[in-house]
Motif scaffolding. Structure first.
Motif, mmCIF file in Angstrom:
data_model
loop_
_atom_site.group_PDB
_atom_site.id
_atom_site.type_symbol
_atom_site.label_atom_id
_atom_site.label_comp_id
_atom_site.label_asym_id
_atom_site.label_seq_id
_atom_site.Cartn_x
_atom_site.Cartn_y
_atom_site.Cartn_z
ATOM 1 N N SER A 33 -5.325 3.635 -23.072
ATOM 2 C CA SER A 33 -5.582 2.774 -21.918
ATOM 3 C C SER A 33 -4.391 2.810 -20.976
ATOM 4 O O SER A 33 -3.243 2.681 -21.407
ATOM 5 C CB SER A 33 -5.824 1.342 -22.405
ATOM 6 N N ASP A 34 -4.661 3.025 -19.701
ATOM 7 C CA ASP A 34 -3.625 2.934 -18.669
ATOM 8 C C ASP A 34 -4.047 1.863 -17.681
ATOM 9 O O ASP A 34 -5.047 2.027 -16.977
ATOM 10 C CB ASP A 34 -3.470 4.263 -17.921
ATOM 11 N N THR A 35 -3.305 0.772 -17.662
ATOM 12 C CA THR A 35 -3.581 -0.300 -16.706
ATOM 13 C C THR A 35 -2.515 -0.244 -15.619
ATOM 14 O O THR A 35 -1.318 -0.290 -15.921
ATOM 15 C CB THR A 35 -3.546 -1.669 -17.408
ATOM 16 N N ILE A 36 -2.960 -0.098 -14.396
ATOM 17 C CA ILE A 36 -2.024 0.101 -13.281
ATOM 18 C C ILE A 36 -2.330 -0.921 -12.191
ATOM 19 O O ILE A 36 -3.473 -1.018 -11.734
ATOM 20 C CB ILE A 36 -2.152 1.518 -12.700
ATOM 21 N N VAL A 37 -1.332 -1.678 -11.799
ATOM 22 C CA VAL A 37 -1.506 -2.636 -10.706
ATOM 23 C C VAL A 37 -0.563 -2.223 -9.579
ATOM 24 O O VAL A 37 0.645 -2.069 -9.790
ATOM 25 C CB VAL A 37 -1.205 -4.080 -11.155
ATOM 26 N N ARG A 38 -1.133 -2.008 -8.405
ATOM 27 C CA ARG A 38 -0.329 -1.628 -7.240
ATOM 28 C C ARG A 38 -0.189 -2.822 -6.306
ATOM 29 O O ARG A 38 -1.115 -3.641 -6.205
ATOM 30 C CB ARG A 38 -0.992 -0.495 -6.458
ATOM 31 N N GLN A 39 0.921 -2.899 -5.634
ATOM 32 C CA GLN A 39 1.098 -3.917 -4.595
ATOM 33 C C GLN A 39 1.528 -3.194 -3.327
ATOM 34 O O GLN A 39 2.479 -2.407 -3.339
ATOM 35 C CB GLN A 39 2.153 -4.940 -5.034
ATOM 36 N N LEU A 40 0.787 -3.419 -2.253
ATOM 37 C CA LEU A 40 1.140 -2.797 -0.977
ATOM 38 C C LEU A 40 0.579 -3.625 0.171
ATOM 39 O O LEU A 40 -0.286 -4.494 -0.050
ATOM 40 C CB LEU A 40 0.626 -1.361 -0.900
ATOM 41 N N GLU A 41 1.071 -3.369 1.353
ATOM 42 C CA GLU A 41 0.587 -4.074 2.541
ATOM 43 C C GLU A 41 0.083 -3.053 3.548
ATOM 44 O O GLU A 41 0.692 -2.002 3.739
ATOM 45 C CB GLU A 41 1.696 -4.911 3.163
ATOM 46 N N ARG A 42 -1.014 -3.377 4.180
ATOM 47 C CA ARG A 42 -1.576 -2.503 5.208
ATOM 48 C C ARG A 42 -2.106 -3.352 6.356
ATOM 49 O O ARG A 42 -2.633 -4.447 6.131
ATOM 50 C CB ARG A 42 -2.738 -1.659 4.636
ATOM 51 N N ASP A 43 -1.971 -2.819 7.562
ATOM 52 C CA ASP A 43 -2.541 -3.495 8.723
ATOM 53 C C ASP A 43 -3.961 -2.990 8.935
ATOM 54 O O ASP A 43 -4.206 -1.780 8.850
ATOM 55 C CB ASP A 43 -1.714 -3.198 9.979
ATOM 56 N N ASP A 44 -4.885 -3.902 9.204
ATOM 57 C CA ASP A 44 -6.238 -3.440 9.493
ATOM 58 C C ASP A 44 -6.366 -3.148 10.984
ATOM 59 O O ASP A 44 -5.405 -3.258 11.757
ATOM 60 C CB ASP A 44 -7.298 -4.428 8.999
ATOM 61 N N ARG A 45 -7.551 -2.758 11.420
ATOM 62 C CA ARG A 45 -7.726 -2.327 12.807
ATOM 63 C C ARG A 45 -7.495 -3.450 13.799
ATOM 64 O O ARG A 45 -7.235 -3.219 14.978
ATOM 65 C CB ARG A 45 -9.132 -1.745 12.981
ATOM 66 N N ASP A 46 -7.628 -4.697 13.348
ATOM 67 C CA ASP A 46 -7.392 -5.834 14.234
ATOM 68 C C ASP A 46 -5.920 -6.226 14.274
ATOM 69 O O ASP A 46 -5.560 -7.205 14.922
ATOM 70 C CB ASP A 46 -8.226 -7.036 13.772
ATOM 71 N N GLY A 47 -5.081 -5.483 13.571
ATOM 72 C CA GLY A 47 -3.659 -5.795 13.567
ATOM 73 C C GLY A 47 -3.281 -6.839 12.537
ATOM 74 O O GLY A 47 -2.120 -7.224 12.432
ATOM 75 N N ARG A 48 -4.247 -7.292 11.744
ATOM 76 C CA ARG A 48 -3.967 -8.303 10.731
ATOM 77 C C ARG A 48 -3.339 -7.630 9.506
ATOM 78 O O ARG A 48 -3.831 -6.588 9.037
ATOM 79 C CB ARG A 48 -5.261 -9.014 10.329
ATOM 80 N N SER A 49 -2.251 -8.201 9.014
ATOM 81 C CA SER A 49 -1.605 -7.636 7.840
ATOM 82 C C SER A 49 -2.336 -8.105 6.584
ATOM 83 O O SER A 49 -2.602 -9.293 6.417
ATOM 84 C CB SER A 49 -0.145 -8.079 7.805
#
Lengths: 420, 156
Positions: A33-49
């Protein structure tokens, strides 16, 4: 999520029923079993983070005669759920990558696999729902064949009319040569999607010089898609591997509707590309290695010439502790197609823990989105516990490049393996 | 080329092989699995370290994991995937050779930086150049309808 289709479920039921009464002295169980949790931030098309926290699970299951001939069952798949804002516009995603029953004859003369599996055989690298058999019919001849439904085509208009069949015949004289001939035919919605005939060869010459290569003939376009050949010349602690490759886009790339747009467009150009160069390795000591590669590209109609250079060096302490550096240069015909790359990394084992570091810098000759360079750095650490059955790893990444400004990402993962 | 021609070629190849085999070559069968490399102690991924440079019954030298093995292993893998399967489960290969997955190999195995996996770091920018100069290398992994879903959001 994409898991089983109706007909496949029947196959798995049959597989389990077959396995159940099987009596063998050494049935083994393997779970991973490989459990992987990623944390990242992305802006959507409306500019909302958006703060994203996707969690992945990759799970593998093996049961039966895993280290001895006999019957065994193998399955592997992945799934993802979003623990915070929506990621990739899907709350969940997943895929069963393989699930097959395998039988290996006690004399290891033949093997049979039934179910979803990945086929690596001559001209074929495809995921298949079906049957695969391989047999060494006589000591120096190997025959393999497969038939079923191509997993990669099931979304382009359903599975009706989809099929994939293939065969490879190989003859080998150990220590002298291996030569194979393979054929693959894929149909999508009742019409032929791909039909390939390929040859592969390895030949051992005097002074341990070897020749490897393969050629692929596209039977639909009646043209050679690829020729790739390489010579390996060992000279004491050196090895030189000159190679030659030739492609014709119209015969190598797919122009079918499911293919990505760049491949469809390029396949219409009919360009021919010739690649020539060499890899070279030098091992001055058991724990030190140097490598290099030069590739020269020539195009018949589009772009001028291009060159790619790679040089790297690695120093190791035991098997996994390692420090390495790499330098690369891509030099296309115009500044838009040129960059320098530098990389340095370390993986240091301090059992039961380890630490990692990785930095990469790319300098583009011409700005991309008004940025002339890219920087990536990653720092990681982890530990092995429960007699190495449990690995816990943490990595923090930073990048500043043409696509992302000061992007921080984190990954925490736990890998667990069980075998009995 | 007609199906009949293809069939004749394959049959001819098989017949040739059978005839050649009449010379009575000795018989060798691969084991089912190689012992886990960890069980062998601290040894590198060079098969010749233990198996030496003998060319029979298997030429293990060709499988030595050189620093550029990730880029060139297809030449030997095409010929006998069973050698790869001695040490690697299909799931290992599926990190790259897969119908569809969301995590690129270098992210799924982020701390295994010694494996020199494709697309590490800022590949989104570099792929514009690599893709223009060498689209065939993209096509090997992203050429079919499911795996090309990675490309389609931007490229169509």
């Amino acid at each position: 999520m994409t898991f089983y289709r109706g007909r496949a479920i029947q196959l798995w039921v049959l597989a389990i029923l077959l396995l159940w009464p099987y009596r063998a002295p050494a049935l083994e169980l393997g779970l991973s079993s490989d459990t992987i949790v990623r944390q990242l931030e992305r802006d959507d098309r409306d500019g909302r983070s958006r703060s994203l926290l996707p969690a992945y699970e990759f799970m593998r299951f093996d049961y039966g005669n895993l280290r001895t001939p006999g019957l065994s069952f193998h399955a592997y798949g992945w799934g993802r759920v979003n623990l915070r804002d929506d990621y990739a516009n899907n709350t969940t995603a997943g895929e069963l990558l393989y699930a097959y029953l395998e039988y290996l004859d006690p004399n290891r003369d033949w093997q049979l696999r039934l179910g979803r599996q990945y086929i690596f055989e001559g001209v074929t690298r495809e995921s298949l729902d079906g049957a695969y058999v391989k047999t060494d019919i006589v000591p120096t001849v190997t025959l393999s064949a497969y038939a079923g439904f191509p997993v990669n085509l099931e979304d382009t208009g359903g599975v009706r009319g989809d099929s994939m069949v293939g065969v490879r015949v190989a003859h080998s004289l150990p220590g002298r040569y291996d030569v194979g001939l393979s054929y693959k035919r894929t149909a999508n919605n009742g019409s032929v999607d791909e039909q390939l005939l390929g040859t592969d060869v390895s030949l051992l010459l005097p002074w341990n010089v070897s020749v490897f290569g393969h050629s692929t003939l596209n039977l639909i376009t009646a043209g050679w898609g690829e020729h790739s050949y390489e010579v390996r010349i060992p000279i004491s602690s050196f090895e030189i591997r000159p190679f030659f490759q030739k492609y014709r886009y119209a015969d190598f790339l797919s122009r079918n509707p499911g293919s990505a747009n760049p491949f469809r467009v390029l396949s219409r150009f009919g360009d021919r590309v010739t690649v020539a160069g060499s890899e070279a390795f030098w091992y001055p000591a058991e724990n030190i290695e140097f490598g290099g590669r030069y590739k020269h590209y020539e195009y018949d109609s589009r772009y001028g010439k291009a060159d790619m250079y790679t040089a790297l060096a690695t120093v190791r302490r035991k098997i996994f502790s390692e420090v390495g550096v790499e330098f690369g240069r891509v030099e296309g015909d115009i500044p838009e197609n040129r960059y320098y790359l530098g990389r340095a990394y370390v993986y240091w084992d301090i059992a039961p823990f380890f630490v990692t570091g990785d930095v990469m810098y790319v300098d583009y000759d011409e700005d991309i989105y008004r940025k002339g360079s890219a920087f990536f750095a990653s720092a990681g650490a982890g530990g092995r516990f429960l007699e190495k059955a449990l690995n816990v790893k943490l990595a923090l990444d930073y990048s500043n490049d043409p696509y992302f400004d000061k992007d921080y990402r984190g990954i925490i993962s736990a890998s667990y393996s069980f075998a009995k | 080329m007609t199906h009949g021609t293809i069939l004749r070629i394959l049959c001819g190849m098989a017949a040739f092989g059978l005839l050649a085999s009449c010379a009575g070559e000795k018989r060798y069968r691969l084991p089912v699995k190689h012992p886990q490399i960890y069980e062998l102690g601290e040894r590198r991924e060079f098969c010749t370290k233990c198996h030496g440079y003998k060319k029979e019954p298997v030429d293990f030298e060709r499988y030595n994991h050189t620093p550029l093995f990730t880029d060139s292993h297809r030449l030997v893998a095409y010929q006998d995937q069973r050698i790869c399967a001695l040490c690697h489960e299909q799931s290992f290969c599926n990190d790259c050779h897969v119908s569809r997955t969301e995590l690129k190999p270098s992210i799924k195995n982020e701390t295994e930086n010694y494996r020199r996996m494709q697309h590490r770091g800022d590949y989104l920018s570099r792929h514009r150049i690599d893709g223009r100069l060498d689209p065939t290398s993209c096509y090997r992994c992203h050429g079919n309808p499911r795996s090309s879903q990675t490309c389609q959001p931007c490229h169509g």
